[in-house]
Design a protein around this motif. Structure first.
Motif, PDB file in Angstrom:
ATOM      1  N   PRO A  15      51.706   7.666  35.146  1.00 21.24           N
ATOM      2  CA  PRO A  15      51.101   8.932  34.142  1.00 21.24           C
ATOM      3  C   PRO A  15      50.871   8.614  33.116  1.00 21.24           C
ATOM      4  O   PRO A  15      49.794   8.648  32.330  1.00 21.24           O
ATOM      5  N   GLU A  16      52.414   8.246  32.377  1.00 19.43           N
ATOM      6  CA  GLU A  16      52.898   8.502  30.777  1.00 19.43           C
ATOM      7  C   GLU A  16      51.579   6.628  30.437  1.00 19.43           C
ATOM      8  O   GLU A  16      50.938   6.972  29.537  1.00 19.43           O
ATOM      9  N   ILE A  17      51.853   5.525  31.079  1.00 22.62           N
ATOM     10  CA  ILE A  17      51.018   4.529  30.462  1.00 22.62           C
ATOM     11  C   ILE A  17      49.593   4.825  30.913  1.00 22.62           C
ATOM     12  O   ILE A  17      48.621   4.329  29.278  1.00 22.62           O
ATOM     13  N   LEU A  18      48.531   5.237  31.673  1.00 20.80           N
ATOM     14  CA  LEU A  18      47.684   5.431  31.621  1.00 20.80           C
ATOM     15  C   LEU A  18      46.814   6.323  30.820  1.00 20.80           C
ATOM     16  O   LEU A  18      46.132   6.711  30.083  1.00 20.80           O
ATOM     17  N   ARG A  19      48.070   8.055  30.495  1.00 17.47           N
ATOM     18  CA  ARG A  19      47.812   8.786  29.362  1.00 17.47           C
ATOM     19  C   ARG A  19      47.486   8.113  27.741  1.00 17.47           C
ATOM     20  O   ARG A  19      46.534   8.748  27.345  1.00 17.47           O
ATOM     21  N   ASP A  20      48.762   7.269  27.670  1.00 14.90           N
ATOM     22  CA  ASP A  20      48.817   6.862  26.669  1.00 14.90           C
ATOM     23  C   ASP A  20      47.509   5.748  26.112  1.00 14.90           C
ATOM     24  O   ASP A  20      46.745   5.620  25.159  1.00 14.90           O
ATOM     25  N   ARG A  21      46.980   4.966  27.349  1.00 12.79           N
ATOM     26  CA  ARG A  21      45.886   3.874  27.140  1.00 12.79           C
ATOM     27  C   ARG A  21      44.553   4.608  27.389  1.00 12.79           C
ATOM     28  O   ARG A  21      43.324   3.675  26.875  1.00 12.79           O
ATOM     29  N   LEU A  22      44.314   5.254  28.023  1.00 11.40           N
ATOM     30  CA  LEU A  22      43.354   6.457  27.597  1.00 11.40           C
ATOM     31  C   LEU A  22      42.930   7.230  26.739  1.00 11.40           C
ATOM     32  O   LEU A  22      42.055   8.189  26.995  1.00 11.40           O
ATOM     33  N   LYS A  23      43.464   7.666  25.894  1.00  7.55           N
ATOM     34  CA  LYS A  23      43.681   8.818  24.906  1.00  7.55           C
ATOM     35  C   LYS A  23      42.566   7.882  23.957  1.00  7.55           C
ATOM     36  O   LYS A  23      42.112   6.839  23.392  1.00  7.55           O
ATOM     37  N   PRO A  24      41.696   8.601  23.467  1.00  6.79           N
ATOM     38  CA  PRO A  24      40.977   8.531  22.017  1.00  6.79           C
ATOM     39  C   PRO A  24      41.239   8.446  21.020  1.00  6.79           C
ATOM     40  O   PRO A  24      42.463   7.944  20.844  1.00  6.79           O
ATOM     41  N   VAL A  25      40.184   7.021  20.384  1.00  8.45           N
ATOM     42  CA  VAL A  25      40.895   6.557  19.284  1.00  8.45           C
ATOM     43  C   VAL A  25      39.975   7.123  18.087  1.00  8.45           C
ATOM     44  O   VAL A  25      38.889   7.159  18.224  1.00  8.45           O
ATOM     45  N   LYS A  26      40.721   7.546  16.813  1.00 11.52           N
ATOM     46  CA  LYS A  26      40.159   7.649  15.928  1.00 11.52           C
ATOM     47  C   LYS A  26      40.043   7.013  14.335  1.00 11.52           C
ATOM     48  O   LYS A  26      40.817   6.269  14.420  1.00 11.52           O
ATOM     49  N   VAL A  27      38.831   6.558  14.459  1.00 12.94           N
ATOM     50  CA  VAL A  27      38.426   5.730  13.260  1.00 12.94           C
ATOM     51  C   VAL A  27      37.857   6.362  11.424  1.00 12.94           C
ATOM     52  O   VAL A  27      37.280   7.423  11.556  1.00 12.94           O
ATOM     53  N   ASP A  28      39.216   6.318  10.581  1.00 13.54           N
ATOM     54  CA  ASP A  28      38.616   6.647   9.040  1.00 13.54           C
ATOM     55  C   ASP A  28      37.477   5.814   8.983  1.00 13.54           C
ATOM     56  O   ASP A  28      37.678   5.248   8.468  1.00 13.54           O
TER      57      ASP A  28
END
Ligand code: GAP
Length: 510
Positions: free
Chosen positions: A497-510
């Motif tokens: 669950p932790e691995i999926l949570r980390d890899r499926l996070k939205p990416v913020k672009v500045d």
């Protein structure tokens, strides 16, 4: 066949074979320019909606969402100008009896001249090699300059004709350019006529004098007519936005190119209400924000370009398209429009209601100006699957088709696969599945060889495949295979669950 046509056909076939998109009413031979989303398509579509909604509504404290009805009072369309001005100029070829959008015939002609420019550039690049200076070449080479001048002259005349609704001249332009019908090859054209794109129907029983009503051609009007409701009940302070996702309908005459141009489609729109005089600042702001949103999905920069409108819609005083490089070339994916106070003023006049904002700080009232962001959900879907479709030759000589869909949008996030259908492996895999399925869309599969199951997951774009093998029963570990690299890591079951949570996070672009 040109390469891009080939690629487009493959994408369309893949979308059908793997349950992304079906033609509507296919068993009756389909309905033109109407499509259904299948089991994986509807998941992908829902994920795109969610990604947009979060970025626009959840992450902006001053933007709220609504869901207005498709049917609206017919006077809405009078006020908005759609009854009068939402038209396409059409022309028929008398020999093939095929109907075309007159402006698109001219645009296609200009695109052909543009291709000649590209050819000259390619030729020169080959000739001069590393020393080639493209910028200098296109600004000095006589043939390129001649082509560019031709395009500019044609474009200026097209824009003028459309703005002045001078359809006689538009027909003359088509004749002067010697544009032939792609089907019959003849230049035997009818006059250019205006055609309204709105679908109409009757509300109520015809006997009782039913009202003619329209299927909305944009979701924006549902936002404008609710401006006062939302501003008052939400105690919104300018600047603020109202967002909505919903169906829109247009009787597109030249409806082709799969889900690029449909008769029933979905829009994700946001109207941002601002103080008059600040609209160009906000226009720039939203243009940049929206480009960032697209880039946050990891799509390469060169797939996008910004195009400033020469011919503005009847409500706009500035407009940009974010164009995407679809298989048929760069085309509009999203529009950013400065709509002035056109719509709110028009509804104020038509309804007789005061539609204004009272500014407590300056103590004056005004009709707010509006900056709009409007993206077609189906077009975004097409952009994603176009970008994702990849054919790969593997080291062992075999081939695979993999949909490199951004993991956050993938229809299925993880597959849970017991290596064999015995020895207690399915039971262990079921435990993992039950633990994950409340948080992620997962897929359990025990049929076929593991290799075949991986390929199937590649074809629908599943970013992670978790395999339960005999070692799992000994040390509580599984392998997790990453779709794009095909790399497999051995990890503790507790870590999934932790691995999926980390890899499926939205990416913020500045
Ligand atoms: N409210 C502004 C508006 O509707 P538009 O440029 O006509 O502006 C906005 O449409 C977006 O809707 C387009 O950028 C495109 O992505 C999508 N769209 C428009 N017509 C479409 C069609 N027939 N099929 C699919 N998407 C369409």
């Amino acid at each position: 066949m040109a390469n891009h046509e080939d690629l487009f056909k493959k994408i369309i076939a893949h979308a059908k074979e793997y349950g992304f998109i079906f033609q509507s009413s296919e068993i009756y031979d389909g309905l033109s320019a109407v499509y259904d989303y299948g089991q994986y398509g509807s998941e992908l579509k829902a994920n795109i909606m969610d990604y947009w909604w979060k970025a626009m509504v959840q992450y902006h404290e001053n933007i709220v969402g609504i869901d207005s009805a498709i049917f609206m009072h017919p006077r809405v369309w009078k006020a908005s100008g759609h009854l009068e001005a939402f038209n396409d100029p059409l022309i028929d070829n008398k020999d093939s009896k095929k109907r075309y959008r007159a402006d698109q015939l001219v645009e296609d002609h200009m695109a052909k001249i543009e291709q000649k420019v590209d050819k000259e550039v390619k030729k020169a690049k080959k000739r001069f090699g590393d020393e080639f200076d493209e910028e200098q070449f296109v600004t000095t080479h006589p043939r390129v300059l001649k082509y560019k001048e031709q395009i500019e002259t044609i474009n200026n005349r097209l824009v003028k004709d459309l703005e002045n609704e001078d359809f006689d001249d538009l027909k003359k332009l088509i004749e002067e350019l010697e544009i032939a019908c792609p089907v019959s090859g003849s230049k035997n054209w009818t006059e250019v006529r205006q055609f309204n794109l709105m679908f109409s129907t009757q509300m109520g029983s015809v006997n009782e004098g039913a009202n003619q009503i329209y299927l909305r051609p944009e979701t924006a009007q549902g936002i404008f007519v609710n401006y006062l409701n939302v501003q008052k009940t939400g105690r919104m302070k300018i600047p603020f936005g109202i967002a909505q996702i919903g169906k829109a309908f247009r009787n597109e005459i030249v409806a082709r190119q799969f889900i690029f141009r449909m008769r029933e489609f979905e829009q994700m729109e946001m109207q941002y209400f601002v103080k008059p005089g600040t609209e160009m600042e906000w226009f720039e702001f939203w243009k940049n924000e929206r480009v960032k949103w697209h880039k946050s999905l990891g799509i390469p920069d060169d797939k996008f370009r910004l195009h400033e409108h020469d011919k503005l819609a009847h409500y706009a005083n500035a407009a940009y398209d974010i164009e995407f490089n679809f298989p048929m070339g760069f085309k509009e994916l999203e529009g950013i429009h400065s709509r002035t106070n056109f719509d709110l003023s028009a509804h104020q006049n038509e309804s007789g209601r005061k539609i204004q904002y009272y500014d407590n700080d300056t103590q004056d009232s005004y009709v707010p100006y509006v900056v709009e962001t409007s993206i077609g959900l189906d077009r975004m879907f097409l952009a994603i699957i176009t970008q994702a479709y990849t054919e790969e030759k593997l080291e062992d000589g075999s081939e695979r088709v993999v949909m490199k869909i951004p993991p956050i949008l993938a229809p299925i996030k993880a597959a849970v696969l017991p290596l064999v259908k015995k020895d207690g492996l399915p039971e262990k895999a079921r435990e993992i599945m039950d633990n994950l399925k409340y948080d992620y869309m997962c897929h359990y599969e025990e049929k076929d060889t593991i290799g075949r199951r991986y390929r199937r997951m590649d074809a629908i774009g599943t970013p992670y495949s978790i395999t339960v093998d005999h070692q799992t029963l000994e040390d509580n570990t599984v392998t997790i295979r990453e779709r794009d690299s095909m790399k497999q890591d051995r990890i503790d079951i507790e870590k999934i669950p932790e691995i999926l949570r980390d890899r499926l996070k939205p990416v913020k672009v500045d």
